[in-house]
Design a protein around this motif. Structure first.
Motif, mmCIF file in Angstrom:
data_model
loop_
_atom_site.group_PDB
_atom_site.id
_atom_site.type_symbol
_atom_site.label_atom_id
_atom_site.label_comp_id
_atom_site.label_asym_id
_atom_site.label_seq_id
_atom_site.Cartn_x
_atom_site.Cartn_y
_atom_site.Cartn_z
ATOM 1 N N SER A 17 -29.831 0.281 2.490
ATOM 2 C CA SER A 17 -30.856 -0.025 3.479
ATOM 3 C C SER A 17 -32.169 0.636 3.095
ATOM 4 O O SER A 17 -32.189 1.616 2.355
ATOM 5 C CB SER A 17 -30.406 0.417 4.877
ATOM 6 N N ARG A 18 -33.250 0.091 3.624
ATOM 7 C CA ARG A 18 -34.575 0.623 3.302
ATOM 8 C C ARG A 18 -34.850 1.952 3.985
ATOM 9 O O ARG A 18 -35.685 2.725 3.544
ATOM 10 C CB ARG A 18 -35.644 -0.389 3.708
ATOM 11 N N THR A 53 -33.045 -1.385 -6.399
ATOM 12 C CA THR A 53 -34.355 -1.841 -6.842
ATOM 13 C C THR A 53 -34.304 -3.100 -7.686
ATOM 14 O O THR A 53 -35.321 -3.765 -7.857
ATOM 15 C CB THR A 53 -35.069 -0.739 -7.654
ATOM 16 N N HIS A 54 -33.118 -3.411 -8.226
ATOM 17 C CA HIS A 54 -33.035 -4.541 -9.139
ATOM 18 C C HIS A 54 -31.607 -5.066 -9.193
ATOM 19 O O HIS A 54 -30.657 -4.290 -9.075
ATOM 20 C CB HIS A 54 -33.475 -4.090 -10.543
ATOM 21 N N ILE A 55 -31.473 -6.374 -9.379
ATOM 22 C CA ILE A 55 -30.168 -7.000 -9.612
ATOM 23 C C ILE A 55 -30.250 -7.685 -10.968
ATOM 24 O O ILE A 55 -31.209 -8.408 -11.248
ATOM 25 C CB ILE A 55 -29.835 -8.062 -8.541
ATOM 26 N N THR A 105 -29.342 -1.853 -9.855
ATOM 27 C CA THR A 105 -29.985 -0.600 -10.228
ATOM 28 C C THR A 105 -30.418 0.078 -8.942
ATOM 29 O O THR A 105 -31.139 -0.509 -8.127
ATOM 30 C CB THR A 105 -31.214 -0.845 -11.129
ATOM 31 N N TRP A 106 -29.953 1.300 -8.751
ATOM 32 C CA TRP A 106 -30.270 2.073 -7.555
ATOM 33 C C TRP A 106 -31.606 2.782 -7.744
ATOM 34 O O TRP A 106 -32.140 2.855 -8.852
ATOM 35 C CB TRP A 106 -29.150 3.061 -7.241
ATOM 36 N N ASP A 153 -32.327 5.798 -7.995
ATOM 37 C CA ASP A 153 -32.272 6.917 -8.946
ATOM 38 C C ASP A 153 -32.084 6.435 -10.385
ATOM 39 O O ASP A 153 -31.762 7.202 -11.278
ATOM 40 C CB ASP A 153 -31.170 7.900 -8.567
ATOM 41 N N SER A 154 -32.254 5.123 -10.606
ATOM 42 C CA SER A 154 -32.123 4.444 -11.909
ATOM 43 C C SER A 154 -30.680 4.265 -12.369
ATOM 44 O O SER A 154 -30.432 3.721 -13.443
ATOM 45 C CB SER A 154 -32.927 5.160 -13.007
ATOM 46 N N ALA A 155 -29.712 4.736 -11.591
ATOM 47 C CA ALA A 155 -28.307 4.524 -11.944
ATOM 48 C C ALA A 155 -27.973 3.045 -11.809
ATOM 49 O O ALA A 155 -28.436 2.369 -10.880
ATOM 50 C CB ALA A 155 -27.402 5.352 -11.033
ATOM 51 N N LYS A 156 -27.188 2.540 -12.742
ATOM 52 C CA LYS A 156 -26.755 1.144 -12.707
ATOM 53 C C LYS A 156 -25.281 1.123 -12.304
ATOM 54 O O LYS A 156 -24.513 2.004 -12.665
ATOM 55 C CB LYS A 156 -26.939 0.487 -14.069
#
Length: 176
Positions: A15-16, A79-81, A87-88, A90-93
């Motif tokens: 959630s935002r 942030t990305h699919i 991609t979360w 924290d940059s974790a995929k």
């Protein structure tokens, strides 16, 4: 839904912002009872509200407890699919089997032309659901369309009936 899924699979609630809670039974009665009895559910506040309100999760305690127990876990919105990976923040995929997007949608009505059909926030220009730029267009299900319940199952039927009456009157036909 995430709490129910967490009973049978690993689930995350993205959630935002943090979840805001509201008791389903204030003063011992269901919230919908109070909204109906007070008339707040159908009061035409929509035209006075310039931005939709941030909604709280109406809960009897079960969902708050499930989230506190980490079933599901709560994370900031990804942030990305990319295919089956997200991609979360924290940059974790992470590979995921499925993503279910629910609530919080903003209508994408850019196909309504001319551009003056939308306000500065890309929401349709309307009065109580009737388009101000397209005489044969009505909207239902918009947040704050007419009342606090406009974007809910409790309110959309009321707005649909109102819009159907207005359109049929504008077209010079009778509607029952």
């Amino acid at each position: 839904m995430a709490a129910e899924l967490a009973n049978v699979a690993r689930a995350s609630l993205a959630s935002r912002s943090p979840v805001r809670w509201f008791s389903q039974k204030p003063l011992g009665r269901d919230l919908h009872f109070w909204l109906t009895v007070t008339g707040l559910d159908a009061a035409p506040f929509g035209r006075f509200q310039h931005r939709p309100a941030t909604m709280a999760v109406i809960d009897d305690g079960r969902y708050r407890a499930a989230l506190a127990a980490g079933r599901p876990d709560r994370r900031p919105m990804f942030t990305h699919i990319n295919g089956s990976s997200v991609t979360w923040t924290d940059s974790a995929k992470e590979d995921v089997d499925a993503i279910i997007l629910a609530t919080g949608y903003a209508p994408d009505l850019g196909y309504l032309t001319p551009r003056n059909a939308l306000d500065e926030a890309s929401r349709p220009r309307h009065r109580d659901g009737t388009s101000l730029t397209h005489p044969r267009l009505a909207h239902v299900g918009l947040e704050c369309q007419r009342s606090l319940s406009s974007a809910s199952l409790r309110g959309v039927g009321r707005n649909a009936r109102r819009s159907a009456r207005r359109l049929t009157l504008a077209l010079g036909r009778s509607w029952h």
